[in-house]
Scaffold this motif. Structure first.
Motif, PDB file in Angstrom:
ATOM      1  N   VAL A  67       0.840  -1.663  -0.065  1.00 25.12           N
ATOM      2  CA  VAL A  67      -0.263   0.315   0.030  1.00 25.12           C
ATOM      3  C   VAL A  67       0.456   0.856  -0.201  1.00 25.12           C
ATOM      4  O   VAL A  67       0.368   2.230  -0.548  1.00 25.12           O
ATOM      5  CB  VAL A  67      -0.868   0.098   0.782  1.00 25.12           C
ATOM      6  CG1 VAL A  67      -2.469  -0.862   1.257  1.00 25.12           C
ATOM      7  CG2 VAL A  67      -0.116   0.732   2.450  1.00 25.12           C
ATOM      8  N   PHE A  68       2.054   1.159  -0.052  1.00 26.59           N
ATOM      9  CA  PHE A  68       2.864   2.580   1.025  1.00 26.59           C
ATOM     10  C   PHE A  68       3.605   2.437  -0.905  1.00 26.59           C
ATOM     11  O   PHE A  68       4.858   2.352  -1.820  1.00 26.59           O
ATOM     12  CB  PHE A  68       4.438   2.318   1.281  1.00 26.59           C
ATOM     13  CG  PHE A  68       3.633   1.876   2.689  1.00 26.59           C
ATOM     14  CD1 PHE A  68       3.451   2.630   3.483  1.00 26.59           C
ATOM     15  CD2 PHE A  68       4.004   1.049   3.316  1.00 26.59           C
ATOM     16  CE1 PHE A  68       2.068   2.725   4.338  1.00 26.59           C
ATOM     17  CE2 PHE A  68       2.719   0.709   4.822  1.00 26.59           C
ATOM     18  CZ  PHE A  68       2.124   1.379   5.577  1.00 26.59           C
ATOM     19  N   THR A  69       2.649   3.158  -1.519  1.00 28.66           N
ATOM     20  CA  THR A  69       3.267   3.337  -3.103  1.00 28.66           C
ATOM     21  C   THR A  69       3.855   5.727  -2.790  1.00 28.66           C
ATOM     22  O   THR A  69       3.940   5.897  -1.852  1.00 28.66           O
ATOM     23  CB  THR A  69       2.456   3.728  -4.241  1.00 28.66           C
ATOM     24  OG1 THR A  69       1.325   4.561  -3.421  1.00 28.66           O
ATOM     25  CG2 THR A  69       1.888   2.361  -4.220  1.00 28.66           C
ATOM     26  N   VAL A  70       4.183   5.637  -4.226  1.00 28.34           N
ATOM     27  CA  VAL A  70       4.861   7.115  -4.394  1.00 28.34           C
ATOM     28  C   VAL A  70       3.864   8.180  -4.148  1.00 28.34           C
ATOM     29  O   VAL A  70       4.197   9.107  -3.847  1.00 28.34           O
ATOM     30  CB  VAL A  70       5.690   6.481  -5.356  1.00 28.34           C
ATOM     31  CG1 VAL A  70       6.513   8.671  -6.182  1.00 28.34           C
ATOM     32  CG2 VAL A  70       6.773   6.380  -5.125  1.00 28.34           C
ATOM     33  N   GLU A  71       2.775   7.606  -4.887  1.00 33.76           N
ATOM     34  CA  GLU A  71       1.430   7.885  -4.731  1.00 33.76           C
ATOM     35  C   GLU A  71       0.736   8.562  -3.856  1.00 33.76           C
ATOM     36  O   GLU A  71       0.805   9.660  -3.233  1.00 33.76           O
ATOM     37  CB  GLU A  71       0.276   8.028  -5.524  1.00 33.76           C
ATOM     38  CG  GLU A  71      -0.603   8.634  -6.177  1.00 33.76           C
ATOM     39  CD  GLU A  71      -2.056   8.036  -6.884  1.00 33.76           C
ATOM     40  OE1 GLU A  71      -2.504   9.041  -7.361  1.00 33.76           O
ATOM     41  OE2 GLU A  71      -1.988   6.643  -6.955  1.00 33.76           O
ATOM     42  N   ALA A  72       0.956   7.190  -2.981  1.00 33.79           N
ATOM     43  CA  ALA A  72       1.038   7.498  -1.043  1.00 33.79           C
ATOM     44  C   ALA A  72       1.701   8.344  -0.873  1.00 33.79           C
ATOM     45  O   ALA A  72       0.932   9.780  -0.061  1.00 33.79           O
ATOM     46  CB  ALA A  72       0.449   6.268  -0.615  1.00 33.79           C
ATOM     47  N   ILE A  73       3.140   8.473  -0.056  1.00 37.37           N
ATOM     48  CA  ILE A  73       3.556   9.216  -0.358  1.00 37.37           C
ATOM     49  C   ILE A  73       3.392  10.403  -0.515  1.00 37.37           C
ATOM     50  O   ILE A  73       2.995  11.551   0.336  1.00 37.37           O
ATOM     51  CB  ILE A  73       5.062   8.927  -0.285  1.00 37.37           C
ATOM     52  CG1 ILE A  73       5.155   7.882   0.133  1.00 37.37           C
ATOM     53  CG2 ILE A  73       6.335  10.097   0.418  1.00 37.37           C
ATOM     54  CD1 ILE A  73       6.808   7.187   0.344  1.00 37.37           C
ATOM     55  N   VAL A  74       3.075  11.091  -1.770  1.00 34.72           N
ATOM     56  CA  VAL A  74       2.528  12.230  -2.580  1.00 34.72           C
ATOM     57  C   VAL A  74       1.505  13.270  -1.822  1.00 34.72           C
ATOM     58  O   VAL A  74       1.642  13.749  -1.256  1.00 34.72           O
ATOM     59  CB  VAL A  74       2.671  12.185  -4.038  1.00 34.72           C
ATOM     60  CG1 VAL A  74       2.068  13.506  -4.680  1.00 34.72           C
ATOM     61  CG2 VAL A  74       4.161  11.353  -4.701  1.00 34.72           C
ATOM     62  N   LYS A  75       0.640  11.772  -1.756  1.00 34.43           N
ATOM     63  CA  LYS A  75      -0.943  12.696  -1.025  1.00 34.43           C
ATOM     64  C   LYS A  75      -0.730  12.571   0.895  1.00 34.43           C
ATOM     65  O   LYS A  75      -0.861  13.232   0.983  1.00 34.43           O
ATOM     66  CB  LYS A  75      -2.027  11.159  -1.611  1.00 34.43           C
ATOM     67  CG  LYS A  75      -2.509  11.536  -2.708  1.00 34.43           C
ATOM     68  CD  LYS A  75      -3.473  10.423  -3.118  1.00 34.43           C
ATOM     69  CE  LYS A  75      -3.501  10.244  -3.671  1.00 34.43           C
ATOM     70  NZ  LYS A  75      -5.084   9.134  -4.477  1.00 34.43           N
ATOM     71  N   PHE A  76       0.426  12.464   1.204  1.00 33.21           N
ATOM     72  CA  PHE A  76       0.811  12.439   2.795  1.00 33.21           C
ATOM     73  C   PHE A  76       1.029  13.918   2.215  1.00 33.21           C
ATOM     74  O   PHE A  76       0.953  14.485   3.603  1.00 33.21           O
ATOM     75  CB  PHE A  76       1.622  10.767   2.879  1.00 33.21           C
ATOM     76  CG  PHE A  76       1.508  11.340   4.331  1.00 33.21           C
ATOM     77  CD1 PHE A  76       0.963  11.056   5.615  1.00 33.21           C
ATOM     78  CD2 PHE A  76       2.932  11.295   5.111  1.00 33.21           C
ATOM     79  CE1 PHE A  76       0.824  11.351   6.862  1.00 33.21           C
ATOM     80  CE2 PHE A  76       3.435  11.997   6.172  1.00 33.21           C
ATOM     81  CZ  PHE A  76       2.177  12.501   7.245  1.00 33.21           C
ATOM     82  N   VAL A  77       2.359  14.000   2.177  1.00 33.18           N
ATOM     83  CA  VAL A  77       3.040  15.520   2.012  1.00 33.18           C
ATOM     84  C   VAL A  77       2.082  16.020   1.482  1.00 33.18           C
ATOM     85  O   VAL A  77       2.134  17.425   2.592  1.00 33.18           O
ATOM     86  CB  VAL A  77       3.630  15.271   1.360  1.00 33.18           C
ATOM     87  CG1 VAL A  77       4.320  16.634   1.254  1.00 33.18           C
ATOM     88  CG2 VAL A  77       5.383  14.388   1.641  1.00 33.18           C
TER      89      VAL A  77
END
Length: 128
Positions: free
Chosen positions: A113-123
């Motif tokens: 579930v930890f994708t680059v997109e997930a990190i971008v959305k989190f930030v």
């Protein structure tokens, strides 16, 4: 002035390239941190630290990667995430797409579930 999604992605991409020693072209929105980019558990702490510095924000590692949820017996039974566990994960990880994980719920697949997109959305959520 707020950063655009492309600007956030560019900074996140730079953080992941530096932290994981991967090439820019490997860091796509759909890339999974563990499976595709080779991240290990120790790398998550480094990624959080680098994101803190890159964006000037304060991130608690458990806020971004709440794996402690899977250590609670109410959330996991026989190696699979329970309905309660999915509720907690959806609450704690609004930036991650949990739909695919929800189909199998196998704890060993949680890191996907930890994708680059997930990190971008989190930030982006931390910046707003």
């Amino acid at each position: 002035m707020a950063l655009t999604q492309d600007e956030v992605f560019g900074k996140v991409q730079g953080v992941l390239v530096d932290a994981l020693g991967v090439d820019d072209e490997d860091v796509t929105p759909d890339a999974k941190l563990v499976r595709d980019l080779g991240a290990e558990s120790i790398d998550f702490l480094d990624i959080v630290f680098r994101l803190d510095k890159a964006f000037g924000i304060k991130i608690d590692q458990k806020e971004m990667f709440p794996e402690n949820v899977l250590q609670d017996p109410a959330n996991v039974k026989d190696g699979k995430v329970t309905d309660e566990g999915m509720r907690v994960l959806r609450e704690r990880l609004p930036h991650a797409n949990l739909d695919e994980f929800d189909k199998s719920r196998v704890v060993g697949e949680f890191s996907d579930v930890f994708t680059v997109e997930a990190i971008v959305k989190f930030v982006q959520s931390k910046l707003s």
